[in-house]
Motif scaffolding. Structure first.
Motif, PDB file in Angstrom:
ATOM      1  N   THR A  30       0.855  -1.186   0.000  1.00 48.56           N
ATOM      2  CA  THR A  30       0.000   0.000   0.000  1.00 48.56           C
ATOM      3  C   THR A  30       0.891   1.236   0.000  1.00 48.56           C
ATOM      4  OG1 THR A  30      -0.065   0.278   2.401  1.00 48.56           O
ATOM      5  CG2 THR A  30      -1.678  -1.219   1.444  1.00 48.56           C
ATOM      6  N   PHE A  31       0.280   2.392  -0.203  1.00 45.53           N
ATOM      7  CA  PHE A  31       1.059   3.623  -0.102  1.00 45.53           C
ATOM      8  C   PHE A  31       1.193   4.042   1.360  1.00 45.53           C
ATOM      9  CE2 PHE A  31       1.085   8.274   0.395  1.00 45.53           C
ATOM     10  CZ  PHE A  31       2.364   8.501  -0.091  1.00 45.53           C
ATOM     11  N   ASP A  32       0.084   4.027   2.085  1.00 46.20           N
ATOM     12  CA  ASP A  32       0.149   4.573   3.445  1.00 46.20           C
ATOM     13  C   ASP A  32      -0.449   3.623   4.478  1.00 46.20           C
ATOM     14  OD1 ASP A  32      -2.626   4.846   3.252  1.00 46.20           O
ATOM     15  OD2 ASP A  32      -2.519   6.937   2.658  1.00 46.20           O
ATOM     16  N   ALA A  33      -0.357   4.058   5.735  1.00 52.21           N
ATOM     17  CA  ALA A  33      -0.800   3.215   6.832  1.00 52.21           C
ATOM     18  C   ALA A  33      -2.329   3.092   6.866  1.00 52.21           C
ATOM     19  CB  ALA A  33      -0.289   3.776   8.150  1.00 52.21           C
ATOM     20  N   HIS A  34      -3.008   4.123   6.403  1.00 47.07           N
ATOM     21  CA  HIS A  34      -4.475   4.069   6.377  1.00 47.07           C
ATOM     22  C   HIS A  34      -4.945   2.916   5.474  1.00 47.07           C
ATOM     23  CE1 HIS A  34      -8.622   5.367   6.225  1.00 47.07           C
ATOM     24  NE2 HIS A  34      -8.562   5.344   4.909  1.00 47.07           N
ATOM     25  N   GLU A  35      -4.336   2.840   4.292  1.00 46.70           N
ATOM     26  CA  GLU A  35      -4.667   1.730   3.392  1.00 46.70           C
ATOM     27  C   GLU A  35      -4.245   0.390   3.999  1.00 46.70           C
ATOM     28  OE1 GLU A  35      -3.972   4.058  -0.886  1.00 46.70           O
ATOM     29  OE2 GLU A  35      -2.356   2.909   0.007  1.00 46.70           O
ATOM     30  N   ALA A  36      -3.107   0.403   4.686  1.00 37.89           N
ATOM     31  CA  ALA A  36      -2.629  -0.841   5.304  1.00 37.89           C
ATOM     32  C   ALA A  36      -3.639  -1.351   6.341  1.00 37.89           C
ATOM     33  CB  ALA A  36      -1.262  -0.637   5.934  1.00 37.89           C
ATOM     34  N   HIS A  37      -4.248  -0.424   7.075  1.00 40.03           N
ATOM     35  CA  HIS A  37      -5.313  -0.807   8.027  1.00 40.03           C
ATOM     36  C   HIS A  37      -6.424  -1.554   7.312  1.00 40.03           C
ATOM     37  CE1 HIS A  37      -4.959   0.751  12.137  1.00 40.03           C
ATOM     38  NE2 HIS A  37      -4.179   1.701  11.635  1.00 40.03           N
ATOM     39  N   GLN A  38      -6.862  -0.980   6.199  1.00 39.19           N
ATOM     40  CA  GLN A  38      -7.956  -1.600   5.436  1.00 39.19           C
ATOM     41  C   GLN A  38      -7.561  -2.982   4.927  1.00 39.19           C
ATOM     42  OE1 GLN A  38      -8.617   1.878   2.694  1.00 39.19           O
ATOM     43  NE2 GLN A  38     -10.633   0.933   2.629  1.00 39.19           N
TER      44      GLN A  38
ATOM     45  N   TYR B 276      -5.216  -4.885   6.108  1.00 39.49           N
ATOM     46  CA  TYR B 276      -5.035  -5.761   7.268  1.00 39.49           C
ATOM     47  C   TYR B 276      -6.370  -6.404   7.656  1.00 39.49           C
ATOM     48  CZ  TYR B 276      -3.726  -7.350  11.908  1.00 39.49           C
ATOM     49  OH  TYR B 276      -3.498  -8.141  12.994  1.00 39.49           O
ATOM     50  N   ASN B 277      -7.420  -5.596   7.693  1.00 36.40           N
ATOM     51  CA  ASN B 277      -8.740  -6.130   8.039  1.00 36.40           C
ATOM     52  C   ASN B 277      -9.279  -7.054   6.956  1.00 36.40           C
ATOM     53  OD1 ASN B 277      -8.758  -4.737  10.467  1.00 36.40           O
ATOM     54  ND2 ASN B 277      -9.675  -2.911   9.537  1.00 36.40           N
ATOM     55  N   ALA B 278      -8.919  -6.776   5.716  1.00 35.25           N
ATOM     56  CA  ALA B 278      -9.459  -7.565   4.602  1.00 35.25           C
ATOM     57  C   ALA B 278      -8.753  -8.908   4.441  1.00 35.25           C
ATOM     58  CB  ALA B 278      -9.379  -6.774   3.295  1.00 35.25           C
ATOM     59  N   VAL B 279      -7.464  -9.004   4.817  1.00 32.50           N
ATOM     60  CA  VAL B 279      -6.758 -10.274   4.565  1.00 32.50           C
ATOM     61  C   VAL B 279      -6.877 -11.265   5.703  1.00 32.50           C
ATOM     62  CG1 VAL B 279      -5.038  -9.289   3.012  1.00 32.50           C
ATOM     63  CG2 VAL B 279      -4.475  -9.522   5.423  1.00 32.50           C
ATOM     64  N   ASN B 280      -7.221 -10.773   6.898  1.00 29.96           N
ATOM     65  CA  ASN B 280      -7.444 -11.720   7.974  1.00 29.96           C
ATOM     66  C   ASN B 280      -6.199 -12.545   8.325  1.00 29.96           C
ATOM     67  OD1 ASN B 280      -9.225 -12.655   9.809  1.00 29.96           O
ATOM     68  ND2 ASN B 280     -10.765 -13.300   8.282  1.00 29.96           N
ATOM     69  N   GLY B 281      -5.051 -11.901   8.305  1.00 27.58           N
ATOM     70  CA  GLY B 281      -3.822 -12.600   8.704  1.00 27.58           C
ATOM     71  C   GLY B 281      -3.218 -13.532   7.678  1.00 27.58           C
ATOM     72  N   ASP B 282      -3.784 -13.576   6.477  1.00 29.03           N
ATOM     73  CA  ASP B 282      -3.324 -14.543   5.485  1.00 29.03           C
ATOM     74  C   ASP B 282      -2.282 -14.025   4.500  1.00 29.03           C
ATOM     75  OD1 ASP B 282      -4.785 -16.571   6.451  1.00 29.03           O
ATOM     76  OD2 ASP B 282      -6.484 -16.319   5.085  1.00 29.03           O
ATOM     77  N   ALA B 283      -1.750 -12.820   4.717  1.00 32.57           N
ATOM     78  CA  ALA B 283      -0.795 -12.301   3.740  1.00 32.57           C
ATOM     79  C   ALA B 283       0.167 -11.320   4.404  1.00 32.57           C
ATOM     80  CB  ALA B 283      -1.539 -11.606   2.596  1.00 32.57           C
ATOM     81  N   THR B 284       1.289 -11.078   3.730  1.00 31.95           N
ATOM     82  CA  THR B 284       2.272 -10.098   4.194  1.00 31.95           C
ATOM     83  C   THR B 284       1.875  -8.713   3.677  1.00 31.95           C
ATOM     84  OG1 THR B 284       3.943 -11.815   4.038  1.00 31.95           O
ATOM     85  CG2 THR B 284       4.739  -9.549   4.164  1.00 31.95           C
ATOM     86  N   LEU B 285       2.041  -7.709   4.522  1.00 35.78           N
ATOM     87  CA  LEU B 285       1.688  -6.335   4.122  1.00 35.78           C
ATOM     88  C   LEU B 285       2.919  -5.443   4.154  1.00 35.78           C
ATOM     89  CD1 LEU B 285      -1.217  -7.280   4.642  1.00 35.78           C
ATOM     90  CD2 LEU B 285      -1.594  -5.152   5.854  1.00 35.78           C
ATOM     91  N   MET B 286       3.018  -4.576   3.159  1.00 40.62           N
ATOM     92  CA  MET B 286       4.169  -3.691   3.065  1.00 40.62           C
ATOM     93  C   MET B 286       3.682  -2.273   2.733  1.00 40.62           C
ATOM     94  SD  MET B 286       7.435  -4.388   0.609  1.00 40.62           S
ATOM     95  CE  MET B 286       6.868  -3.886  -1.015  1.00 40.62           C
ATOM     96  N   VAL B 287       4.128  -1.286   3.508  1.00 41.17           N
ATOM     97  CA  VAL B 287       3.777   0.117   3.257  1.00 41.17           C
ATOM     98  C   VAL B 287       4.965   0.780   2.555  1.00 41.17           C
ATOM     99  CG1 VAL B 287       3.133   2.321   4.299  1.00 41.17           C
ATOM    100  CG2 VAL B 287       2.309   0.177   5.309  1.00 41.17           C
ATOM    101  N   MET B 288       4.709   1.299   1.342  1.00 37.72           N
ATOM    102  CA  MET B 288       5.804   1.821   0.526  1.00 37.72           C
ATOM    103  C   MET B 288       6.042   3.319   0.744  1.00 37.72           C
ATOM    104  SD  MET B 288       5.007  -0.122  -3.075  1.00 37.72           S
ATOM    105  CE  MET B 288       3.499   0.803  -3.369  1.00 37.72           C
TER     106      MET B 288
END
Ligand SMILES: *Cc1c(COP(=O)(O)O)cnc(C)c1O
Length: 385
Positions: free
Chosen positions: A62-70, A72-84
């Motif tokens: 994602t670009f920012d932490a706000h998107e990362a929040h979204q 995070y809630n959508a993947v339910n722990g099943d994926a790695t997240l990276m804020v660019m």
């Protein structure tokens, strides 16, 4: 049934097709990070991300932490997240606590990440971004001595997940030498870190265009945005990649998004009358005009006035007059039996006919990227087969 005046459909089959095609060209060894900034390029994080996970996506950017929040809630722990991109100090703690990875491109953030990780008695998962020629974000060469010193002194709280950079326009040959130079500089920067015993889990630099055009630039991971949604980063990239192997006109990517509305009203206008605001459209014969409740306030660019197209009953029809804030007008004289409530396709297919975002953006001077990400967040999005 319709609370909103228009709606968006995402095609599961198209996403699957694009994932398969990307795997085919990129291979199995390289991680694909699915870039979902800009509300998943307008496709909607809340709808697109769970679908992508279902079809095998394991890494999102994602670009920012706000998107990362979204996400995070959508993947339910099943994926790695990276804020660019952007993440402020309060969000740093949230990110570290939830093992969300993030780019580090300035000393201040590096120090803040270290102190947050110490406070929380855990490791921060970071990607060290190097400046290689884009001149946007990334550590400069003359900052590296300090960066290395800080990282080495705090090695126990830093998990170096990546070393990365971003190219300044890999979708166009005009930038070829600049991009090539960036790649060389990146490799030098990586070597310098490695000489100082700073090893990253993954090296990454390529967006869609670089991943397709420059196999060497794929390294350990590619960050794929636009192509997963079925669009080429540029016509140049498409022609170069597709022409030698495919029948021209047969696109191996499939558009995921459709944008639809309905006819709101129908009117008969006499020859010689103006239609809509001002005098920009003159009826040169008796015509039938359909009103559609979508305007520039909904992301349908005002520059499509008198130039845009839509589909009604499988006929391509022109937008006439100026696009209003909440409405546009179509000349439906050539469509038999049109009536109020008929489906109107603004982007996507109807029977054999289609309106592509790219044709659309040709008319409005908008890139695919811009048009897609301007689609409002509150248009309902549905998954179709
Ligand atoms: C947007 C972005 C990408 C993805 O670019 P596409 O052209 O959509 O593939 C990759 N990396 C970074 C840093 C980006 O900002």
């Amino acid at each position: 049934m319709m609370e909103n005046t228009s709606y968006i459909e995402l095609s599961r089959k198209a996403v699957q097709n694009n994932f398969d095609y990307l795997r085919e060209i990129i291979g199995d060894r390289v991680t694909i990070s699915h870039v979902v900034k800009g509300n998943a390029y307008g496709h909607g994080i809340n709808t697109y991300v769970p679908l992508a996970v279902e079809l095998g996506a394991k890494h999102f950017s994602t670009f920012d932490a706000h998107e990362a929040h979204q996400v995070y809630n959508a993947v339910n722990g099943d994926a790695t997240l990276m804020v660019m991109g952007m993440i402020d100090n309060e969000e740093l703690e949230w990110a570290i606590e939830h093992q969300i990875e993030f780019f580090i491109f300035d000393i201040d953030r590096l120090k803040k990440a270290i102190s947050a990780a110490r406070k929380m008695k855990t490791q921060a998962r970071v990607h060290i971004e190097l400046e290689t020629g884009m001149n946007r974000t990334g550590f400069e060469k003359d900052q590296m001595a300090e960066v290395i010193k800080i990282i080495k002194a705090n090695a126990e709280v830093l998990f170096i997940k990546g070393i990365c950079t971003h190219y300044a326009g890999a979708e166009s040959y005009a930038n070829f030498f600049r991009v090539k130079d960036q790649f060389q500089r990146f490799k030098k920067g990586v070597k310098r870190l490695e000489k100082n015993d700073i090893q990253a889990e993954a090296l990454h630099a390529a967006c869609s265009a670089a991943a397709v055009r420059f196999p060497k630039s794929r390294l350990d991971m590619v960050r794929i945005g636009i192509m997963q949604y079925g669009f080429w980063p540029s016509t140049e990239t498409y022609i170069e990649k597709v022409k030698p192997t495919q029948i021209l006109g047969e696109d191996p990517l499939q558009r995921v998004i459709s944008w639809k509305s309905r006819v709101m009203n129908i009117k008969h206008v006499k020859q010689g009358e103006y239609v809509g605001y001002g005098t920009s459209y003159l009826a040169t014969s008796d015509i039938k005009v359909a009103t559609v409740p979508v305007g520039y306030g909904h992301g349908f660019s005002r520059s499509l006035s008198n130039t845009g197209r839509a589909l009604v009953r499988e006929v391509r029809v022109p937008v006439i007059g100026t696009v209003n804030m909440n409405m546009m007008l179509l000349d439906v004289s050539q469509v038999d039996n049109t009536e109020k409530g008929d489906e109107v396709v603004l982007i996507g297919n109807q029977g054999e006919m289609s309106i592509s975002v790219s044709s659309f953006s040709d008319y409005s001077d908008q890139l695919n990227y811009e048009l897609l990400t301007r689609l409002p967040h509150d248009i309902p999005r549905y998954i179709v087969e």
